[in-house]
Design a protein around this motif. Structure first.
Motif, PDB file in Angstrom:
ATOM      1  N   ASP A 154      -3.243   3.330  -8.126  1.00 23.44           N
ATOM      2  CA  ASP A 154      -3.961   2.141  -9.074  1.00 23.44           C
ATOM      3  C   ASP A 154      -2.818   1.408  -9.689  1.00 23.44           C
ATOM      4  N   GLY A 155      -1.774   1.191  -8.878  1.00 19.43           N
ATOM      5  CA  GLY A 155      -0.534   0.584  -8.477  1.00 19.43           C
ATOM      6  C   GLY A 155      -0.193  -0.686  -7.204  1.00 19.43           C
ATOM      7  N   GLN A 156       0.947  -1.166  -6.665  1.00 20.36           N
ATOM      8  CA  GLN A 156       1.281  -1.698  -6.149  1.00 20.36           C
ATOM      9  C   GLN A 156       2.493  -1.455  -4.717  1.00 20.36           C
ATOM     10  N   ASN A 157       2.011  -0.993  -3.513  1.00 22.78           N
ATOM     11  CA  ASN A 157       3.012  -0.705  -3.072  1.00 22.78           C
ATOM     12  C   ASN A 157       4.357  -0.856  -2.596  1.00 22.78           C
ATOM     13  N   ASN A 158       5.503  -0.194  -3.594  1.00 24.40           N
ATOM     14  CA  ASN A 158       6.896  -0.123  -3.184  1.00 24.40           C
ATOM     15  C   ASN A 158       7.106  -0.916  -1.534  1.00 24.40           C
ATOM     16  N   GLU A 159       7.443  -0.302  -0.673  1.00 21.87           N
ATOM     17  CA  GLU A 159       7.563   0.116   0.602  1.00 21.87           C
ATOM     18  C   GLU A 159       7.662  -0.792   0.612  1.00 21.87           C
ATOM     19  N   GLN A 160       8.556  -1.414   1.890  1.00 28.98           N
ATOM     20  CA  GLN A 160       8.926  -2.686   2.519  1.00 28.98           C
ATOM     21  C   GLN A 160       7.219  -3.136   3.903  1.00 28.98           C
ATOM     22  N   ASP A 161       7.098  -4.151   3.895  1.00 29.85           N
ATOM     23  CA  ASP A 161       5.605  -4.513   4.501  1.00 29.85           C
ATOM     24  C   ASP A 161       5.765  -3.421   6.148  1.00 29.85           C
ATOM     25  N   ARG A 162       6.737  -4.159   6.957  1.00 35.99           N
ATOM     26  CA  ARG A 162       7.008  -3.736   8.335  1.00 35.99           C
ATOM     27  C   ARG A 162       7.538  -2.245   8.397  1.00 35.99           C
ATOM     28  N   VAL A 163       8.194  -1.042   7.355  1.00 34.71           N
ATOM     29  CA  VAL A 163       7.987   0.206   7.416  1.00 34.71           C
ATOM     30  C   VAL A 163       6.211   0.532   7.328  1.00 34.71           C
ATOM     31  N   PHE A 164       5.353  -0.057   6.193  1.00 31.28           N
ATOM     32  CA  PHE A 164       4.648   0.487   5.326  1.00 31.28           C
ATOM     33  C   PHE A 164       2.762  -0.062   7.333  1.00 31.28           C
ATOM     34  N   ALA A 165       3.527  -1.221   7.619  1.00 35.57           N
ATOM     35  CA  ALA A 165       2.174  -1.222   9.311  1.00 35.57           C
ATOM     36  C   ALA A 165       3.173  -0.368  10.495  1.00 35.57           C
ATOM     37  N   ALA A 166       4.335  -0.021  10.517  1.00 40.72           N
ATOM     38  CA  ALA A 166       5.103   0.888  11.729  1.00 40.72           C
ATOM     39  C   ALA A 166       4.063   2.437  11.355  1.00 40.72           C
ATOM     40  N   THR A 167       3.629   3.058   9.581  1.00 41.98           N
ATOM     41  CA  THR A 167       3.471   4.581   9.845  1.00 41.98           C
ATOM     42  C   THR A 167       2.080   4.223   9.692  1.00 41.98           C
ATOM     43  N   LEU A 168       0.944   2.837   9.175  1.00 39.81           N
ATOM     44  CA  LEU A 168      -0.428   2.761   9.384  1.00 39.81           C
ATOM     45  C   LEU A 168      -0.725   2.919  10.773  1.00 39.81           C
ATOM     46  N   ALA A 169       0.220   2.575  11.925  1.00 36.22           N
ATOM     47  CA  ALA A 169       0.378   2.036  13.455  1.00 36.22           C
ATOM     48  C   ALA A 169       0.004   3.284  14.012  1.00 36.22           C
ATOM     49  N   GLY A 170       1.045   4.259  13.356  1.00 35.08           N
ATOM     50  CA  GLY A 170       1.548   5.930  13.986  1.00 35.08           C
ATOM     51  C   GLY A 170       0.096   6.187  13.909  1.00 35.08           C
TER      52      GLY A 170
END
Length: 428
Positions: A154-170
């Motif tokens: 229900d909320g906004q992701n608190n992670e840094q964009d590059r960290v989130f992007a790296a997780t998704l790519a991985g």
């Protein structure tokens, strides 16, 4: 081997190109009867249910979330491996306890899981990448071949964009994740990234009381998958260039960047797991122009099981050059329909972004054009939502943005723009 699942691949296109024509468009319709092979056991499935338990989920939201998670657990079929994860600024396995990994569903484990879910409380931040990371570790350690996660926030992701992007790519390609946004304080762009990376869907639960029904439906769909993974294998000639491969129905999903090279002329594009369903894909190939009357194979498409390399269906994309204007200017109805649906999605996205940045002129122009396309293509639901954001004076045709737009209406328009309508049988 027994009977294989029956897959069909049909190709809709107008193969005729004008003398200087170079772009070949085709819509691939892939359908499955979903019957599992007779001599093989159905593919084993694993499910991770991820519940946002951050601070913003307090009160009635956490109650609805607990009910939704319990509904998902009840919907799991016997024998499916599963776990329940609570998400805050970290991810925690709520059930099964300890380091058990995933556990098989049966009446006893479902009852235990429901008891563990009933004790969930809200508090903490939101780190969606962490949640996906834990789900990925649990799913990849499982022997199941169909791996699926269901995520709700229900909320906004608190992670840094590059960290989130790296997780998704991985984790892209390792499991499928469908996600749900509840209320009006989450960011559609974040769940869109999850859907794109994990070949899943994302949806808006406008009324939190509907959450259990959404969970039941998504879990049921996941339980109906019988084939773990299929790829579209696309070959184009040496002189040609494959411009894009996109899923266009039931939702828009760009697969172009997910290519795995088979050889210099051929690439595999993942489509995820399959049940009894039909999906449509749009491919575009750029070919060098040729002599009048010459016909070439511009593309050769196969539906392939990546693990066994078994080919389940094939089809050809053709190109033939003509000086007959009537032939070369005829646009295939399906190609036109889905090109229009993709344009509608882009206009809505551009319009909402411009509106958020205060660029009123661009926002008005894009959203008014989107409203026109939605009306003409029979997308009454989208047209109605666009009417809540942009109004058009019937007398003058002048469009202007509405001042006070309900945040929920805006989110519904944003998330709904990835869903496409099928071409009606009468061709309209």
């Amino acid at each position: 081997m027994g009977d294989q699942p029956a897959f069909t691949l049909n190709i809709d296109q107008n193969k005729y190109l004008p003398i200087d024509g170079r772009e070949v468009h085709a819509i691939l319709t892939v359908a499955s009867t979903g019957s599992a092979p007779v001599s093989e056991a159905p593919a084993e499935a694993a499910e991770v249910i991820i519940i946002d338990t951050s601070g913003s989920m307090s009160g009635s939201k956490i109650r609805e979330a607990r009910q939704a998670a319990a509904t998902a657990v009840q919907t799991l079929r016997d024998g499916v491996y599963f776990a329940v994860v609570a998400g805050t600024e970290k991810a925690t396995v709520v059930y099964p306890g300890g380091n058990a990994g995933l556990i098989r569903a049966n009446p006893a484990t479902r009852a235990e899981a429901e008891r563990a879910i009933s004790r969930l409380s809200a508090g903490g931040g939101t780190a969606i990448g962490q949640w996906l990371q834990l789900a990925g570790h649990l799913l990849t350690a499982s022997p199941a071949t169909i791996k699926h996660a269901l995520l709700m926030t229900d909320g906004q992701n608190n992670e840094q964009d590059r960290v989130f992007a790296a997780t998704l790519a991985g984790w892209s390609g390792k499991f499928v994740c469908d996600s749900l946004g509840v209320g009006d304080d989450w960011v559609p762009a974040e769940l869109r990234k999850v859907a794109d990376a994990m070949l899943g869907t994302f949806d808006f639960v406008r009324n939190q009381g509907d959450l259990p029904e959404f969970f039941r439906r998504l879990t049921q769909t996941s339980m109906s998958k019988t084939v773990a993974e299929l790829s579209l294998r696309v070959w184009v000639p040496q002189t040609a260039r494959l411009m894009f491969v996109k899923q266009v129905s039931p939702t828009l999903l760009d697969l172009t960047g997910k290519r795995t090279d088979v050889n210099p002329l051929t690439g595999d594009y993942p489509t995820g797991s399959w049940g009894q369903e039909e999906r449509e894909y749009h491919i575009c190939v750029e070919v060098p122009s040729a002599q009048i009357g010459q016909e070439i194979r511009a593309g050769w498409v196969k539906l392939v099981r990546p693990d066994t390399q078994e080919v389940l269906a094939t089809g050809n994309v053709l190109a033939q050059w003509t000086d007959d204007l009537a032939q070369s200017t005829r646009i295939n109805r399906k190609v036109a329909h889905y090109t229009g649906q993709a344009e509608l999605h882009e206009l809505i996205q551009d319009g909402l972004s411009a509106r958020a940045m205060g660029d009123v002129d661009t926002a008005t122009a894009r959203l008014a054009k989107a409203r026109q396309i939605a009306t003409e293509s029979g997308r009454e639901d989208t047209a109605r939502l666009l009417e809540k954001v942009v109004e058009v004076d019937p007398a003058t045709g002048t469009a202007r943005l509405r001042r006070n737009v309900d945040k929920a209406d805006e989110i519904e328009l944003d998330t709904g723009s990835v869903r496409t309508s099928r071409l009606r049988k009468d061709g309209s």
